[in-house]
Design an enzyme around this catalytic site. Structure first.
Site, short mmCIF file in Angstrom:
data_model
loop_
_atom_site.label_atom_id
_atom_site.label_comp_id
_atom_site.label_asym_id
_atom_site.label_seq_id
_atom_site.Cartn_x
_atom_site.Cartn_y
_atom_site.Cartn_z
N CYS A 144 30.68 2.87 53.19
CA CYS A 144 29.52 2.69 52.33
C CYS A 144 29.20 3.92 51.51
O CYS A 144 28.41 3.85 50.57
CB CYS A 144 28.29 2.28 53.15
SG CYS A 144 27.83 3.49 54.41
N ASN A 145 29.80 5.07 51.85
CA ASN A 145 29.51 6.25 51.03
C ASN A 145 30.73 7.10 50.71
O ASN A 145 30.60 8.27 50.39
CB ASN A 145 28.42 7.12 51.67
CG ASN A 145 28.72 7.49 53.10
OD1 ASN A 145 29.87 7.66 53.47
ND2 ASN A 145 27.68 7.60 53.91
N GLU A 190 26.40 11.19 62.39
CA GLU A 190 26.49 9.77 62.77
C GLU A 190 27.91 9.47 63.26
O GLU A 190 28.89 10.01 62.76
CB GLU A 190 26.08 8.87 61.60
CG GLU A 190 26.91 9.03 60.33
CD GLU A 190 28.11 8.12 60.29
OE1 GLU A 190 28.17 7.18 61.11
OE2 GLU A 190 28.99 8.34 59.45
#
EC number: 1.2.1.70
Length: 435
Positions: free
Chosen positions: A50-51, A114
């Site tokens: 997602c990034n 994370e």
């Protein structure tokens, strides 16, 4: 052959550009195969999250591959190269290793620390293995990156310092809605990020969880794991009207939630998809709050742990990464010289056998016991002469300029480290060198 990493991430590109470059499903497969077919590429893996979108490759040319991969990213995204290039980063050799290890440890994530990136790297590894684009060099690098990530989480407080995007998003939701345990939550999508979202909601005490997905069976399975219920995708608008908190993360290429589907009222939407699922226009609706990846970075910093503990954990992980990079590069450089050492020993063994054969032809009357003793003596002399140089060149190979020592050996002895005999004798000769 050398390791190359080229890509873009939340650190170098706006979310709008990441949306266009992001690939998944069949598009990801096609990009992976196209990179593998590029000239000078021996192995490759594509990491798309997602990034970030990153291509890792084992190459024997630098500039040519950088240009080809840049062109492929442009073709697959529809973004002209001249617009894409300013946001691309390129890492080569040592820097590529350090970058992947840092990513695996969570240091390069939007939310530092994370752990979800480890699962994403595993998925990228498996896809490359399944498609036959993963070779021994890249496989060892990626496996080591996964080990570095596990070690970082096991030995430091990075887990406490960091949080997943979902956890950060729910922290922001509580600032808007107050305690979320008694709120109705709607999860749109049933992939890994949606599963993480549902599980995080359950751990936060939310008992009213609804899951909506285009494939209803997957929605049912996910809902069952968190004690929620599944709804048909066609009922999404009706479910939005009942939800207080919405987490959306699908693989759709178009908007899933538009402004006309949302009823103006107190409501929090967390869009974790790339490309985005939720129309930014919903922000204009009274009472509605939308947090997406574009606004997540600022929120992540605000929702992070105390600076002291966070910075200390990050510092510890950086130390682990630095140690692991040094160890990997040292071992990799030592491995590079092994074929040269094998070739040297192989050539010496051939010379010994040839000369012993000549001796037997010239002096056939030498009895067997004496012939065996002569043969053993000659072999011991050669082994002793070669032992120190071969051990030393392996030690020297661990230095940054180690390849030059192996090259010098090849030139001095006119060696071909790729000869079949040398390859067959690798295991035996390595044991002799390490004696």
């Amino acid at each position: 052959m050398s390791i190359l990493a080229i890509g873009l991430s939340h650190r170098t590109a706006p979310v709008a550009l990441l949306e266009r470059v992001s690939v998944s499903g069949d598009a990801l497969l096609k990009l992976l195969r196209d990179v593998q077919r590029a000239s000078c590429v021996a192995e490759t893996m594509v990491l798309s999250t997602c990034n970030r979108v990153e291509v890792y490759a084992v190459v024997d040319r630098f500039h040519a591959v950088v240009n080809e991969v840049s062109e492929l990213l442009s073709v697959h995204s529809g973004v002209p190269v001249e617009q894409l290039a300013p946001h691309l980063y390129v890492h080569y050799e040592d820097r590529a290793v350090e970058h992947l290890f840092s990513a695996g440890a969570g240091l390069d994530s939007m939310v530092v620390g994370e752990g979800q990136i480890l699962g994403q790297i595993r998925q990228a590894l498996k896809l490359a293995q399944d498609q036959g684009t993963m070779g021994p060099t890249l496989n060892e690098l990626v496996q080591q990156a996964l080990r570095v990530g596990k070690r970082s989480h096991a030995e430091t407080g990075i887990d406490r310092a960091g949080a997943s995007l979902v956890s950060v998003g729910l922290t922001l939701a509580e600032r808007v809605l107050g305690p979320i345990r008694d709120r109705r939550a709607l999860v749109v999508g049933a992939g890994s990020m949606s599963a993480l979202s549902a599980a995080t909601l359950q751990r936060a005490g939310v008992t009213d969880i609804v899951v909506v997905n285009r494939t209803h069976e997957r929605a049912v399975r996910l809902a069952q794991t968190v004690g929620g219920r599944a709804a048909e995708f066609g009922d999404l608008t009706a479910e939005l009207a009942q939800a207080d908190l919405v987490v959306s993360c699908t693989g759709a290429t178009d908007l899933v939630i538009t402004a006309d589907m949302v009823t103006p009222r107190e409501m929090f939407l967390l869009d974790l998809a790339l490309p985005r699922d939720v129309d930014p226009a919903v922000r204009r609706l009274p009472g509605v709050t939308l947090v997406d990846l574009e606004s997540m970075q600022e929120g992540a910093a605000e929702a992070g742990a105390d600076d002291g503990g966070r910075l200390e954990a990050i510092s510890e992980v950086r130390g682990i990464v630095a140690d692991e990079v040094r160890a990997y590069l040292s071992a990799e450089r030592a491995a590079r010289v092994t074929p040269t050492v094998v070739a040297l020993r192989s050539k010496a063994a051939d010379v010994v056998e040839t000369e012993l054969g000549r001796l037997a032809g010239r002096v056939p009357e030498i009895e067997g016991r004496i012939r065996d003793e002569v043969a053993q003596t000659v072999r011991r002399v050669v082994d002793k002469l070669l032992h120190e140089p071969t051990v030393r060149v392996k030690q020297l190979a661990e230095s940054p300029a180690g390849d030059h020592y192996a090259e010098a050996l090849r030139e001095l002895f006119n060696l071909d480290p790729k000869v079949p005999d040398a390859v067959r004798r690798t295991e035996t000769i390595d044991m002799e060198v390490d004696r």
